[in-house]
Design a protein around this motif. Structure first.
Motif, PDB file in Angstrom:
ATOM      1  N   UNK A  67       0.855  -1.184   0.000  1.00 34.91           N
ATOM      2  CA  UNK A  67       0.000   0.000   0.000  1.00 34.91           C
ATOM      3  C   UNK A  67       0.892   1.235   0.000  1.00 34.91           C
ATOM      4  N   UNK A  68       0.420   2.266  -0.671  1.00 34.89           N
ATOM      5  CA  UNK A  68       1.048   3.583  -0.629  1.00 34.89           C
ATOM      6  C   UNK A  68      -0.061   4.578  -0.334  1.00 34.89           C
ATOM      7  N   UNK A  69       0.095   5.305   0.754  1.00 35.71           N
ATOM      8  CA  UNK A  69      -0.930   6.271   1.140  1.00 35.71           C
ATOM      9  C   UNK A  69      -0.290   7.648   1.213  1.00 35.71           C
ATOM     10  N   UNK A  70      -0.804   8.555   0.418  1.00 32.46           N
ATOM     11  CA  UNK A  70      -0.387   9.955   0.458  1.00 32.46           C
ATOM     12  C   UNK A  70      -1.482  10.704   1.199  1.00 32.46           C
ATOM     13  N   UNK A  84      -4.925   9.634  -0.355  1.00 29.86           N
ATOM     14  CA  UNK A  84      -4.927   8.951  -1.637  1.00 29.86           C
ATOM     15  C   UNK A  84      -4.309   7.582  -1.374  1.00 29.86           C
ATOM     16  N   UNK A  85      -5.103   6.549  -1.535  1.00 28.23           N
ATOM     17  CA  UNK A  85      -4.719   5.193  -1.165  1.00 28.23           C
ATOM     18  C   UNK A  85      -4.516   4.381  -2.436  1.00 28.23           C
ATOM     19  N   UNK A  86      -3.289   3.927  -2.639  1.00 20.81           N
ATOM     20  CA  UNK A  86      -2.986   3.100  -3.799  1.00 20.81           C
ATOM     21  C   UNK A  86      -2.580   1.719  -3.303  1.00 20.81           C
ATOM     22  N   UNK A  87      -3.285   0.717  -3.759  1.00 23.25           N
ATOM     23  CA  UNK A  87      -2.962  -0.673  -3.453  1.00 23.25           C
ATOM     24  C   UNK A  87      -2.327  -1.253  -4.711  1.00 23.25           C
ATOM     25  N   UNK A  88      -1.063  -1.678  -4.574  1.00 25.82           N
ATOM     26  CA  UNK A  88      -0.305  -2.210  -5.705  1.00 25.82           C
ATOM     27  C   UNK A  88      -0.174  -3.715  -5.550  1.00 25.82           C
ATOM     28  N   UNK A  89      -0.738  -4.444  -6.486  1.00 26.07           N
ATOM     29  CA  UNK A  89      -0.730  -5.898  -6.452  1.00 26.07           C
ATOM     30  C   UNK A  89       0.156  -6.408  -7.575  1.00 26.07           C
ATOM     31  N   UNK A 123      -9.338   5.864  -3.623  1.00 30.18           N
ATOM     32  CA  UNK A 123      -8.693   4.557  -3.752  1.00 30.18           C
ATOM     33  C   UNK A 123      -8.286   4.315  -5.194  1.00 30.18           C
ATOM     34  N   UNK A 124      -7.112   3.725  -5.353  1.00 25.23           N
ATOM     35  CA  UNK A 124      -6.659   3.265  -6.652  1.00 25.23           C
ATOM     36  C   UNK A 124      -6.069   1.870  -6.460  1.00 25.23           C
ATOM     37  N   UNK A 125      -6.443   0.959  -7.330  1.00 22.40           N
ATOM     38  CA  UNK A 125      -5.933  -0.403  -7.280  1.00 22.40           C
ATOM     39  C   UNK A 125      -5.136  -0.632  -8.560  1.00 22.40           C
ATOM     40  N   UNK A 126      -3.865  -0.919  -8.400  1.00 20.57           N
ATOM     41  CA  UNK A 126      -2.978  -1.130  -9.540  1.00 20.57           C
ATOM     42  C   UNK A 126      -2.616  -2.613  -9.576  1.00 20.57           C
ATOM     43  N   UNK A 130       4.388  -5.433 -10.933  1.00 19.50           N
ATOM     44  CA  UNK A 130       5.653  -6.036 -10.460  1.00 19.50           C
ATOM     45  C   UNK A 130       6.786  -5.021 -10.379  1.00 19.50           C
ATOM     46  N   UNK A 131       6.820  -4.041 -11.256  1.00 21.65           N
ATOM     47  CA  UNK A 131       7.905  -3.051 -11.268  1.00 21.65           C
ATOM     48  C   UNK A 131       7.794  -2.046 -10.130  1.00 21.65           C
ATOM     49  N   UNK A 132       6.650  -1.936  -9.493  1.00 17.33           N
ATOM     50  CA  UNK A 132       6.456  -0.937  -8.444  1.00 17.33           C
ATOM     51  C   UNK A 132       6.659  -1.470  -7.029  1.00 17.33           C
ATOM     52  N   UNK A 133       7.030  -2.736  -6.899  1.00 21.43           N
ATOM     53  CA  UNK A 133       7.170  -3.320  -5.571  1.00 21.43           C
ATOM     54  C   UNK A 133       8.603  -3.257  -5.113  1.00 21.43           C
ATOM     55  N   UNK A 134       8.831  -3.030  -3.797  1.00 20.41           N
ATOM     56  CA  UNK A 134      10.190  -3.017  -3.278  1.00 20.41           C
ATOM     57  C   UNK A 134      10.600  -4.364  -2.837  1.00 20.41           C
TER      58      UNK A 134
END
Length: 134
Positions: A67-70, A84-89, A123-126, A130-134
């Motif tokens: 999750x990334x929350x701004x 602004x809540x972005x869930x990156x899967x 909310x945004x679900x991406x 794979x490129x955005x994960x640490x």
């Protein structure tokens, strides 16, 4: 069952918090990591746990999700005003699995449901990120 979280102010913006499941206190310096940062961290962590629980009940896995929350404070700077809540899967999912993920995140997170309902949340679900994960 009620739980007790104990926080001791150590001076100069430092505090130490003991929680029932932690072996060592969590020490925070409010000059570098504020209590609001902790609130947002708790929300992000809860979102991921909530999504994982819903996914497991529906027999699929959300490994490597983040999750990334701004967030922005309100105009008077006394509370969180917007998130602004972005869930990156890391994977793509079927439409029905996406519905499970998104419904769980928006409706069932205990921390999210405990926050002031006047906080504007986007909310945004991406998926397949794979490129955005640490």
């Amino acid at each position: 069952m009620a739980k007790t979280i104990k926080t001791k102010y150590l001076g100069e913006y430092y505090s130490a918090t003991e929680a029932p499941l932690n072996e060592k206190p969590i020490t925070v310096n409010a000059n570098t990591y504020t209590p609001v940062d902790l609130l947002v961290t708790a929300y992000g962590s809860c979102l991921l746990g909530t999504i994982d629980s819903a996914a497991r009940k529906n027999h699929f896995d959300i490994a490597d999700t983040k999750s990334e929350i701004t967030f922005s404070m309100s105009e008077d700077k006394t509370r969180v005003g917007q998130m602004e809540i972005n869930i990156l899967l890391s994977n793509d999912f079927t439409d029905s699995q996406k519905e499970v993920i998104e419904t769980a995140a928006v409706n069932y997170c205990h921390v999210g449901n405990s926050l002031d309902h006047n906080i504007e949340r986007k909310y945004e679900f991406t998926y397949n990120s794979k490129n955005n994960l640490w």
